[in-house]
Design a protein around this motif. Structure first.
Motif, PDB file in Angstrom:
ATOM      1  N   GLY A 180       0.748  -0.888  -0.127  1.00  0.00           N
ATOM      2  CA  GLY A 180      -0.370   0.114  -0.225  1.00  0.00           C
ATOM      3  C   GLY A 180       0.651   1.385  -0.284  1.00  0.00           C
ATOM      4  N   GLN A 181       0.439   2.239  -0.282  1.00  0.00           N
ATOM      5  CA  GLN A 181       0.956   3.086  -0.411  1.00  0.00           C
ATOM      6  C   GLN A 181       0.693   4.608   0.211  1.00  0.00           C
ATOM      7  OE1 GLN A 181       3.394   3.305  -3.501  1.00  0.00           O
ATOM      8  NE2 GLN A 181       2.800   1.448  -3.113  1.00  0.00           N
ATOM      9  N   LYS A 182       2.165   5.654   0.331  1.00  0.00           N
ATOM     10  CA  LYS A 182       1.306   6.867   1.606  1.00  0.00           C
ATOM     11  C   LYS A 182       0.615   7.476   0.539  1.00  0.00           C
ATOM     12  CE  LYS A 182       5.898   7.423   4.178  1.00  0.00           C
ATOM     13  NZ  LYS A 182       6.823   8.016   4.551  1.00  0.00           N
ATOM     14  N   SER A 183      -0.269   8.274   1.197  1.00  0.00           N
ATOM     15  CA  SER A 183      -1.066   9.057   0.070  1.00  0.00           C
ATOM     16  C   SER A 183      -1.405  10.170   0.973  1.00  0.00           C
ATOM     17  CB  SER A 183      -2.436   8.157   1.064  1.00  0.00           C
ATOM     18  OG  SER A 183      -4.000   9.134   0.381  1.00  0.00           O
ATOM     19  N   PHE A 184      -2.201  10.969  -0.062  1.00  0.00           N
ATOM     20  CA  PHE A 184      -2.416  12.439  -0.002  1.00  0.00           C
ATOM     21  C   PHE A 184      -4.014  13.034   0.041  1.00  0.00           C
ATOM     22  CE2 PHE A 184       2.249  14.024  -2.607  1.00  0.00           C
ATOM     23  CZ  PHE A 184       2.455  13.960  -1.933  1.00  0.00           C
ATOM     24  N   ASP A 185      -4.940  12.170   0.118  1.00  0.00           N
ATOM     25  CA  ASP A 185      -6.092  11.662   0.141  1.00  0.00           C
ATOM     26  C   ASP A 185      -6.818  11.156   1.641  1.00  0.00           C
ATOM     27  OD1 ASP A 185      -6.300   8.902   0.458  1.00  0.00           O
ATOM     28  OD2 ASP A 185      -6.534   9.343  -2.087  1.00  0.00           O
ATOM     29  N   LYS A 186      -8.016  11.275   1.830  1.00  0.00           N
ATOM     30  CA  LYS A 186      -7.936  10.867   3.425  1.00  0.00           C
ATOM     31  C   LYS A 186      -7.985   9.021   3.477  1.00  0.00           C
ATOM     32  CE  LYS A 186     -12.576   9.828   0.792  1.00  0.00           C
ATOM     33  NZ  LYS A 186     -14.422  10.549   1.248  1.00  0.00           N
ATOM     34  N   GLN A 187      -7.008   8.666   2.243  1.00  0.00           N
ATOM     35  CA  GLN A 187      -6.553   6.937   3.361  1.00  0.00           C
ATOM     36  C   GLN A 187      -6.390   7.297   5.010  1.00  0.00           C
ATOM     37  OE1 GLN A 187      -7.126   4.992   1.021  1.00  0.00           O
ATOM     38  NE2 GLN A 187      -6.755   3.446   2.974  1.00  0.00           N
ATOM     39  N   THR A 188      -5.321   8.170   5.134  1.00  0.00           N
ATOM     40  CA  THR A 188      -4.772   7.513   6.357  1.00  0.00           C
ATOM     41  C   THR A 188      -6.070   7.823   7.829  1.00  0.00           C
ATOM     42  OG1 THR A 188      -3.076   9.179   5.984  1.00  0.00           O
ATOM     43  CG2 THR A 188      -4.116   9.356   8.081  1.00  0.00           C
ATOM     44  N   ILE A 189      -7.306   8.803   7.372  1.00  0.00           N
ATOM     45  CA  ILE A 189      -8.404   8.563   7.960  1.00  0.00           C
ATOM     46  C   ILE A 189      -9.025   6.700   7.394  1.00  0.00           C
ATOM     47  CG2 ILE A 189     -11.126   9.251   8.332  1.00  0.00           C
ATOM     48  CD1 ILE A 189      -9.707  12.294   7.785  1.00  0.00           C
ATOM     49  N   ARG A 190      -9.055   6.565   6.395  1.00  0.00           N
ATOM     50  CA  ARG A 190      -9.695   5.050   6.050  1.00  0.00           C
ATOM     51  C   ARG A 190      -9.367   4.182   7.140  1.00  0.00           C
ATOM     52  NH1 ARG A 190      -9.225   5.929   0.386  1.00  0.00           N
ATOM     53  NH2 ARG A 190     -11.199   7.009   0.181  1.00  0.00           N
ATOM     54  N   ASP A 191      -7.730   4.240   7.635  1.00  0.00           N
ATOM     55  CA  ASP A 191      -6.439   3.145   8.107  1.00  0.00           C
ATOM     56  C   ASP A 191      -6.334   3.116   9.200  1.00  0.00           C
ATOM     57  OD1 ASP A 191      -5.511   2.262   5.946  1.00  0.00           O
ATOM     58  OD2 ASP A 191      -3.725   3.718   5.299  1.00  0.00           O
ATOM     59  N   TRP A 192      -7.295   4.595   9.500  1.00  0.00           N
ATOM     60  CA  TRP A 192      -7.159   4.526  11.163  1.00  0.00           C
ATOM     61  C   TRP A 192      -8.383   3.817  11.852  1.00  0.00           C
ATOM     62  CZ3 TRP A 192     -11.217   6.823  14.321  1.00  0.00           C
ATOM     63  CH2 TRP A 192     -11.095   6.999  15.795  1.00  0.00           C
ATOM     64  N   LEU A 193      -9.630   4.269  10.628  1.00  0.00           N
ATOM     65  CA  LEU A 193     -10.638   3.307  11.254  1.00  0.00           C
ATOM     66  C   LEU A 193     -11.009   2.707  11.315  1.00  0.00           C
ATOM     67  CD1 LEU A 193     -13.226   6.606   9.156  1.00  0.00           C
ATOM     68  CD2 LEU A 193     -13.016   5.889  11.504  1.00  0.00           C
ATOM     69  N   THR A 194     -10.664   1.898  10.265  1.00  0.00           N
ATOM     70  CA  THR A 194     -10.100   0.226  10.023  1.00  0.00           C
ATOM     71  C   THR A 194      -9.269  -0.620  11.140  1.00  0.00           C
ATOM     72  OG1 THR A 194      -9.913   0.332   7.788  1.00  0.00           O
ATOM     73  CG2 THR A 194      -9.266  -1.840   8.231  1.00  0.00           C
ATOM     74  N   ASN A 195      -8.069  -0.165  11.701  1.00  0.00           N
ATOM     75  CA  ASN A 195      -7.517  -0.296  12.692  1.00  0.00           C
ATOM     76  C   ASN A 195      -8.868   0.044  14.277  1.00  0.00           C
ATOM     77  OD1 ASN A 195      -5.111  -1.296  11.178  1.00  0.00           O
ATOM     78  ND2 ASN A 195      -4.552   0.369  11.114  1.00  0.00           N
ATOM     79  N   SER A 196      -9.448   0.778  14.226  1.00  0.00           N
ATOM     80  CA  SER A 196      -9.770   1.089  15.050  1.00  0.00           C
ATOM     81  C   SER A 196     -11.065   0.018  15.575  1.00  0.00           C
ATOM     82  CB  SER A 196     -10.876   2.895  15.022  1.00  0.00           C
ATOM     83  OG  SER A 196     -12.365   2.442  14.479  1.00  0.00           O
TER      84      SER A 196
END
Length: 295
Positions: free
Chosen positions: A244-260
């Protein structure tokens, strides 16, 4: 599902409140206001992202102008002084995050273009060897660039539901062969032009979603275009297939939500302040990289 209340424009003719945008009827046109709401996994989250709406609106304006040689768009004006008089008292709130647009009839499918294999496309390829019934070569790695971008339309879902990926054959049944082919060709041409431009700015546009409308028998581009909400943006200097790639979009939030541990059903959880601040910063950075100016 609950939204952040839209009372800041009290008394105005609100006809639709989407995941991110509030739509007002001005009579001959529509006023589209891009809020700071954030949607992930088709759920509107309880926390707003500061200045996100301004970034999305102004990125769309930037790209609409870039693509005018390919297809017309729905913008009438982005100057609040041109809006109907009842909106003028909200000028400070509308400035930078709104546009007066033509009343086009939205097409019944959303037009997705994938230039790299990621997200749901990667999952489909892993399990079935294809993406939306398009067979791909064996041995692809996650985030690989595709030999040619794929057009993979989807049906529009109601708010809170998930869009459904469909094959091109299904799109032709919904739209008719000529219209489906026209949307496919326009989507690929817009994506290729945008992706080439962004790459020169150090940004990979991995995939994106377009919406088109019909106005006086002519297909035009509507809604938003090549924004961090409708696209996956990856930094070129960190790109490496096979992960998976670092992201400039809202992927950081998607990842946090998935791990939450959240079950991806309403209501969405509150976000940590650090995630909110970093996301706001990321949205502003993508705007500056693309346009060369601050938001």
């Amino acid at each position: 599902m609950s939204f952040i209340p839209g009372t800041e424009y009290e008394g105005l003719p609100l006809i639709r409140q989407g995941k991110v945008r509030d739509i007002f009827d001005t009579g001959d046109a529509l006023l589209m206001v891009t809020t700071d709401r954030l949607s992930a996994f088709d759920v509107v989250l309880p926390d707003a992202i500061p200045d996100k709406g301004k970034v999305l609106n102004q990125i769309s304006v930037f790209w609409f102008k870039q693509m005018e040689s390919i297809v017309k768009n729905h913008i009438i004006s982005t100057d609040v002084n041109d809006y109907p008089v009842q909106f003028h008292k909200y000028k400070d709130k509308l400035e930078g995050r709104s546009m007066l647009v033509k009343k086009a009839a939205p097409m019944a499918v959303e037009c997705i273009v994938r230039g790299y294999i990621s997200g749901s496309g990667w999952k489909s390829y892993q399990s079935e060897g294809h993406v939306c019934n398009i067979r791909l070569p064996q041995g692809l790695k996650e985030s690989d660039k595709l030999e040619t971008p794929l057009f993979t339309p989807s049906t529009k879902a109601e708010i809170g539901d998930h869009d459904i990926n469909i094959g091109f054959d299904e799109a032709t049944k919904i739209l008719g062969k000529e219209t489906a082919e026209k949307l496919r060709d326009l989507s690929l041409e817009i994506y290729n032009k945008g992706a080439t431009f962004a790459l020169e700015k150090g940004i990979i546009i991995a995939d994106t979603k377009f919406e088109f409308g019909l106005l006086d028998g002519e297909i035009i581009l509507i809604d938003e275009i090549l924004t961090p909400d409708s696209s996956r943006f990856w930094p070129l200097d960190d790109y490496a297939p096979g992960r998976g790639q670092k992201s400039f979009d809202k992927q950081t939030i998607r990842d946090w939500l998935t791990n939450s541990g959240w079950g991806k059903t309403p209501p969405g959880p509150k976000l940590p302040q650090e995630i909110i601040d970093n996301t706001s910063k990321t949205y502003k950075e993508i705007f500056t990289r693309l346009t060369g100016r601050p938001i």
